[in-house]
Motif scaffolding. Structure first.
Motif, PDB file in Angstrom:
ATOM      1  N   MET A   1       0.854  -1.179   0.000  1.00  0.00           N
ATOM      2  CA  MET A   1       0.000   0.000   0.000  1.00  0.00           C
ATOM      3  C   MET A   1       0.893   1.232   0.000  1.00  0.00           C
ATOM      4  N   SER A   2       0.561   2.202  -0.844  1.00  0.00           N
ATOM      5  CA  SER A   2       1.364   3.422  -0.916  1.00  0.00           C
ATOM      6  C   SER A   2       1.171   4.267   0.353  1.00  0.00           C
ATOM      7  N   TRP A   3       2.129   5.162   0.583  1.00  0.00           N
ATOM      8  CA  TRP A   3       2.022   6.065   1.736  1.00  0.00           C
ATOM      9  C   TRP A   3       0.777   6.932   1.630  1.00  0.00           C
ATOM     10  N   LEU A   4       0.489   7.421   0.440  1.00  0.00           N
ATOM     11  CA  LEU A   4      -0.686   8.275   0.247  1.00  0.00           C
ATOM     12  C   LEU A   4      -1.961   7.516   0.587  1.00  0.00           C
ATOM     13  N   ALA A   5      -2.080   6.288   0.097  1.00  0.00           N
ATOM     14  CA  ALA A   5      -3.265   5.475   0.400  1.00  0.00           C
ATOM     15  C   ALA A   5      -3.347   5.201   1.908  1.00  0.00           C
ATOM     16  N   PHE A  10      -5.791   6.158   7.110  1.00  0.00           N
ATOM     17  CA  PHE A  10      -5.589   6.623   8.483  1.00  0.00           C
ATOM     18  C   PHE A  10      -6.554   7.764   8.803  1.00  0.00           C
ATOM     19  N   THR A  11      -6.626   8.764   7.918  1.00  0.00           N
ATOM     20  CA  THR A  11      -7.496   9.930   8.117  1.00  0.00           C
ATOM     21  C   THR A  11      -8.969   9.523   8.117  1.00  0.00           C
ATOM     22  N   ALA A  12      -9.337   8.664   7.184  1.00  0.00           N
ATOM     23  CA  ALA A  12     -10.715   8.182   7.126  1.00  0.00           C
ATOM     24  C   ALA A  12     -11.076   7.424   8.402  1.00  0.00           C
ATOM     25  N   THR A  13     -10.137   6.657   8.921  1.00  0.00           N
ATOM     26  CA  THR A  13     -10.382   5.911  10.165  1.00  0.00           C
ATOM     27  C   THR A  13     -10.632   6.862  11.327  1.00  0.00           C
ATOM     28  N   VAL A  14      -9.855   7.927  11.433  1.00  0.00           N
ATOM     29  CA  VAL A  14     -10.052   8.911  12.505  1.00  0.00           C
ATOM     30  C   VAL A  14     -11.450   9.523  12.386  1.00  0.00           C
ATOM     31  N   ILE A  15     -11.858   9.862  11.173  1.00  0.00           N
ATOM     32  CA  ILE A  15     -13.182  10.465  10.952  1.00  0.00           C
ATOM     33  C   ILE A  15     -14.290   9.474  11.298  1.00  0.00           C
ATOM     34  N   VAL A  16     -14.146   8.238  10.847  1.00  0.00           N
ATOM     35  CA  VAL A  16     -15.154   7.212  11.143  1.00  0.00           C
ATOM     36  C   VAL A  16     -15.213   6.948  12.649  1.00  0.00           C
ATOM     37  N   LEU A  61      -8.153  -2.175  22.532  1.00  0.00           N
ATOM     38  CA  LEU A  61      -7.921  -3.544  22.052  1.00  0.00           C
ATOM     39  C   LEU A  61      -8.006  -3.688  20.526  1.00  0.00           C
ATOM     40  N   PRO A  62      -9.044  -3.143  19.852  1.00  0.00           N
ATOM     41  CA  PRO A  62      -9.061  -3.263  18.389  1.00  0.00           C
ATOM     42  C   PRO A  62      -7.854  -2.591  17.729  1.00  0.00           C
ATOM     43  N   SER A  63      -7.422  -1.475  18.266  1.00  0.00           N
ATOM     44  CA  SER A  63      -6.262  -0.784  17.718  1.00  0.00           C
ATOM     45  C   SER A  63      -5.014  -1.651  17.845  1.00  0.00           C
ATOM     46  N   ILE A  64      -4.810  -2.196  19.015  1.00  0.00           N
ATOM     47  CA  ILE A  64      -3.646  -3.059  19.256  1.00  0.00           C
ATOM     48  C   ILE A  64      -3.704  -4.284  18.340  1.00  0.00           C
ATOM     49  N   LEU A  65      -4.874  -4.890  18.247  1.00  0.00           N
ATOM     50  CA  LEU A  65      -5.049  -6.074  17.418  1.00  0.00           C
ATOM     51  C   LEU A  65      -4.783  -5.769  15.939  1.00  0.00           C
ATOM     52  N   LEU A  66      -5.312  -4.651  15.442  1.00  0.00           N
ATOM     53  CA  LEU A  66      -5.088  -4.286  14.042  1.00  0.00           C
ATOM     54  C   LEU A  66      -3.610  -4.005  13.753  1.00  0.00           C
ATOM     55  N   ILE A  67      -2.963  -3.262  14.638  1.00  0.00           N
ATOM     56  CA  ILE A  67      -1.537  -2.965  14.423  1.00  0.00           C
ATOM     57  C   ILE A  67      -0.722  -4.254  14.484  1.00  0.00           C
ATOM     58  N   GLY A  76      -1.893  -7.289   6.309  1.00  0.00           N
ATOM     59  CA  GLY A  76      -1.708  -6.243   5.304  1.00  0.00           C
ATOM     60  C   GLY A  76      -1.538  -4.877   5.938  1.00  0.00           C
ATOM     61  N   ASP A  77      -0.999  -3.978   5.115  1.00  0.00           N
ATOM     62  CA  ASP A  77      -0.753  -2.607   5.587  1.00  0.00           C
ATOM     63  C   ASP A  77      -2.029  -1.897   6.004  1.00  0.00           C
ATOM     64  N   TRP A  78      -3.157  -2.239   5.366  1.00  0.00           N
ATOM     65  CA  TRP A  78      -4.430  -1.587   5.701  1.00  0.00           C
ATOM     66  C   TRP A  78      -4.709  -1.720   7.197  1.00  0.00           C
ATOM     67  N   ALA A  79      -4.421  -2.888   7.786  1.00  0.00           N
ATOM     68  CA  ALA A  79      -4.704  -3.117   9.207  1.00  0.00           C
ATOM     69  C   ALA A  79      -3.834  -2.214  10.086  1.00  0.00           C
ATOM     70  N   THR A  80      -2.573  -2.066   9.692  1.00  0.00           N
ATOM     71  CA  THR A  80      -1.665  -1.205  10.462  1.00  0.00           C
ATOM     72  C   THR A  80      -2.125   0.247  10.403  1.00  0.00           C
ATOM     73  N   TRP A  81      -2.481   0.724   9.200  1.00  0.00           N
ATOM     74  CA  TRP A  81      -2.946   2.103   9.050  1.00  0.00           C
ATOM     75  C   TRP A  81      -4.249   2.332   9.820  1.00  0.00           C
ATOM     76  N   MET A  82      -5.179   1.384   9.735  1.00  0.00           N
ATOM     77  CA  MET A  82      -6.441   1.530  10.480  1.00  0.00           C
ATOM     78  C   MET A  82      -6.197   1.499  11.981  1.00  0.00           C
ATOM     79  N   GLY A  83      -5.375   0.573  12.429  1.00  0.00           N
ATOM     80  CA  GLY A  83      -5.057   0.500  13.863  1.00  0.00           C
ATOM     81  C   GLY A  83      -4.421   1.788  14.354  1.00  0.00           C
ATOM     82  N   ALA A  84      -3.549   2.359  13.528  1.00  0.00           N
ATOM     83  CA  ALA A  84      -2.921   3.637  13.890  1.00  0.00           C
ATOM     84  C   ALA A  84      -3.960   4.757  13.939  1.00  0.00           C
TER      85      ALA A  84
END
Length: 176
Positions: A1-5, A10-16, A61-67, A76-84
């Motif tokens: 996953m690119s840095w931009l994606a 990450f930003t969308a996760t904060v908003i959600v 807990l979900p954040s820790i689990l995703l990261i 996948g990188d998506w989980a790390t970005w969402m967890g962050a």
């Protein structure tokens, strides 16, 4: 996953998370089910911790689990970005809510911007209600205009508005 994606995710996760936190705050924490923990937050705190702090542990807990899954389990990188993103929302919540609004750590921050003042006032109006019913403003990053919240609070039949500190009993009864 690119840095931009990743940054977009990450930003969308904060908003959600703001929407998720709103729903949990309004429909779980202020329900019969969740009030047992959350009530401590609407009372004068005794000591450093309150029962409501257990929510922070549960929500971490979900954040820790995703990261962990993104880094160690091949999710996948998506989980790390969402967890962050979830973790960052937790940092925003702690900094704004616990430190600035409730003063759980000493600071010299004074809300000066219109946005910052509105968020702080909205949260104080949320805490003006003594009971789990009738509260207003359940978000942490977004709050409706303060005048609208005051009207909603005033017109609510469920809200038991807390007496202002130092107010006489007769005056408190008039306001409610």
């Amino acid at each position: 996953m690119s840095w931009l994606a990743g940054i977009i995710l990450f930003t969308a996760t904060v908003i959600v998370m703001e929407g998720f936190a709103y729903v949990l705050h309004r429909f779980v924490m202020h329900s019969k089910l969740g009030w047992n923990w959350h009530e401590s937050h609407h009372r004068e705190r005794q000591g450093w911790f309150e029962k409501n702090d257990l929510y922070a542990v549960v929500f971490a807990l979900p954040s820790i689990l995703l990261i962990w899954g993104g880094i160690n389990a091949g999710w996948g990188d998506w989980a790390t970005w969402m967890g962050a993103g979830v973790a960052f929302y937790g940092v925003i919540y702690f900094g704004f809510h616990d430190v600035i609004v409730h003063g759980r750590l000493p600071h010299r921050i004074v809300p000066r911007s219109t946005y910052f003042k509105r968020i702080v006032q909205a949260h104080k109006l949320h805490h003006a209600v003594e009971s789990r019913d009738g509260a207003v403003s359940f978000g942490f990053i977004y709050a409706p205009p303060v005048d609208a919240l005051k009207r909603e609070l005033k017109s609510s039949a469920e809200a038991r508005v807390r007496a202002a500190k130092g107010a006489s009993t007769s005056r408190s009864a008039e306001r409610a």
